[in-house]
Write an enzyme that holds these catalytic residues in place. Structure first.
Site, PDB file in Angstrom:
ATOM      1  CG  ASP A  67      -0.308  -0.464   2.495  1.00  0.00           C
ATOM      2  OD1 ASP A  67       0.931  -0.508   2.542  1.00  0.00           O
ATOM      3  OD2 ASP A  67      -1.022  -0.767   3.457  1.00  0.00           O
ATOM      4  CG  ASN A 136      -8.604  -0.578  11.944  1.00  0.00           C
ATOM      5  OD1 ASN A 136      -7.715  -1.325  11.538  1.00  0.00           O
ATOM      6  ND2 ASN A 136      -9.026   0.456  11.233  1.00  0.00           N
ATOM      7  CG  HIS A 138      -5.777  -1.656   8.804  1.00  0.00           C
ATOM      8  ND1 HIS A 138      -5.792  -0.291   8.994  1.00  0.00           N
ATOM      9  CD2 HIS A 138      -4.480  -2.022   9.022  1.00  0.00           C
ATOM     10  CE1 HIS A 138      -4.590   0.132   9.292  1.00  0.00           C
ATOM     11  NE2 HIS A 138      -3.771  -0.895   9.318  1.00  0.00           N
ATOM     12  CD  GLU A 143      -8.489   1.585   7.450  1.00  0.00           C
ATOM     13  OE1 GLU A 143      -8.257   0.636   8.229  1.00  0.00           O
ATOM     14  OE2 GLU A 143      -8.133   2.753   7.691  1.00  0.00           O
TER      15      GLU A 143
HETATM   16  C1  F6R Z   1       1.512  -1.225   6.063  1.00  0.00           C
HETATM   17  C2  F6R Z   1       0.234  -1.912   6.198  1.00  0.00           C
HETATM   18  C3  F6R Z   1      -0.561  -1.799   7.441  1.00  0.00           C
HETATM   19  C4  F6R Z   1       0.273  -2.067   8.690  1.00  0.00           C
HETATM   20  C5  F6R Z   1      -0.569  -1.914   9.948  1.00  0.00           C
HETATM   21  C6  F6R Z   1       0.260  -2.064  11.200  1.00  0.00           C
HETATM   22  O1  F6R Z   1       2.079  -1.447   4.788  1.00  0.00           O
HETATM   23  O2  F6R Z   1      -0.172  -2.538   5.273  1.00  0.00           O
HETATM   24  O3  F6R Z   1      -1.641  -2.702   7.387  1.00  0.00           O
HETATM   25  O4  F6R Z   1       0.814  -3.354   8.623  1.00  0.00           O
HETATM   26  O5  F6R Z   1      -1.183  -0.655   9.960  1.00  0.00           O
HETATM   27  O6  F6R Z   1       1.171  -1.018  11.273  1.00  0.00           O
HETATM   28  P1  F6R Z   1       2.337  -1.012  12.362  1.00  0.00           P
HETATM   29  O7  F6R Z   1       3.244  -2.137  12.024  1.00  0.00           O
HETATM   30  O8  F6R Z   1       3.004   0.324  12.202  1.00  0.00           O
HETATM   31  O9  F6R Z   1       1.671  -1.184  13.678  1.00  0.00           O
END
Ligand code: F6R
Length: 241
Positions: A67, A136, A138, A143
């Site tokens: 992403d 959450n 995701h 989301e």
């Molecule tokens: C990032 C991504 C997100 C993160 C998630 C956790 O490329 O796809 O889904 O893996 O938001 O983020 P952290 O590791 O910063 O807690």
């Protein structure tokens, strides 16, 4: 589903690096799906170390990132492209043409999303997809919502994600509200999935994703349908399992 509970972040990262290294050694032209964020930083640090010690060769590896924020140039320090260059891409022998990062500045986003899907298919599909999880639930930027999208698409970020990710920006106002992300179908088509999570803030999401019902309200719950998924969590993230 294999679930491994690590003592701490370092052990989680070590186990993750061993698994990714094994994939690279078994198939020298593996297609890797990569995540950004705090969770995989340790994994990337160890992969760089293994490369520097001559234990890993990335010269035939192909990567696709999950992403990117919309509106951030790759030179923006909070863009996911910047993160990837800083933590992995600039430190191993990946060929530039084998690196694929979603383009947050694409003029025609629909065309970009379609091309990204085609590029993944042309590469033979993702062999191993590395995932973190949002608090959450995701994965990528899929989301919680009343529906999920299959392919790469643009998405409006939830308040919770904007709040969670504001820690990387000077203020919450600077966090982009939209992103481009691989879809649930793109992720679930990966041959293998490695889901990582650490810390107390992820405990509820991990419990809901792995033990609860499959629901679009917890996108990671769809991972329960995958045939070959390894979950590596530290003790804190596993505390509600
Ligand atoms: C990032 C991504 C997100 C993160 C998630 C956790 O490329 O796809 O889904 O893996 O938001 O983020 P952290 O590791 O910063 O807690």
């Amino acid at each position: 589903m294999k679930i491994r509970i690590a003592e701490d972040y370092d052990q989680m990262s070590t186990w993750a690096a061993e698994l990714v290294a094994q994939q690279i050694k078994e198939k020298h032209n593996s297609v890797l799906g990569l995540a950004t964020g705090s969770t995989p930083e340790g994994l990337y640090r160890l992969l760089v170390q293994m490369y520097q010690e001559g234990k890993l060769d990335f010269s035939h590896i192909i990567t696709f990132n999950l992403d990117e924020y919309l509106g951030l140039a790759p030179t923006h320090p909070q863009s996911y492209a910047y993160f990837m260059h800083q933590h992995l891409l600039d430190h191993v022998n990946l060929k530039p043409e084998n690196i694929h990062l979603p383009d947050g500045l694409a003029q025609d986003l629909d065309a970009f999303c379609q091309k990204y899907e085609e590029q993944i298919i042309a590469a033979g599909g993702i062999d191993l997809q590395v995932l973190g999880i949002g608090r959450n639930g995701h994965i990528g930027f899929n989301e919680p919502h009343h529906y999920l999208s299959v392919g790469t698409h643009t998405v409006r970020l939830t308040e919770d994600t904007i709040e969670a990710n504001s820690r990387f920006f000077n203020s919450k106002d600077e966090v982009p509200h939209q992103a481009v992300t691989m879809g649930m179908g793109t992720i679930l088509k990966a041959k293998k999935i490695l889901l990582l999570a650490n810390g107390k803030t992820k405990a509820k999401a991990i419990k809901d994703a792995l033990c609860g019902r499959i629901t679009t309200r917890i996108p990671a719950s769809f991972l329960q349908l995958h045939r070959d998924i390894t979950v590596i969590v530290d003790k804190e993230a596993a505390s509600l399992l």
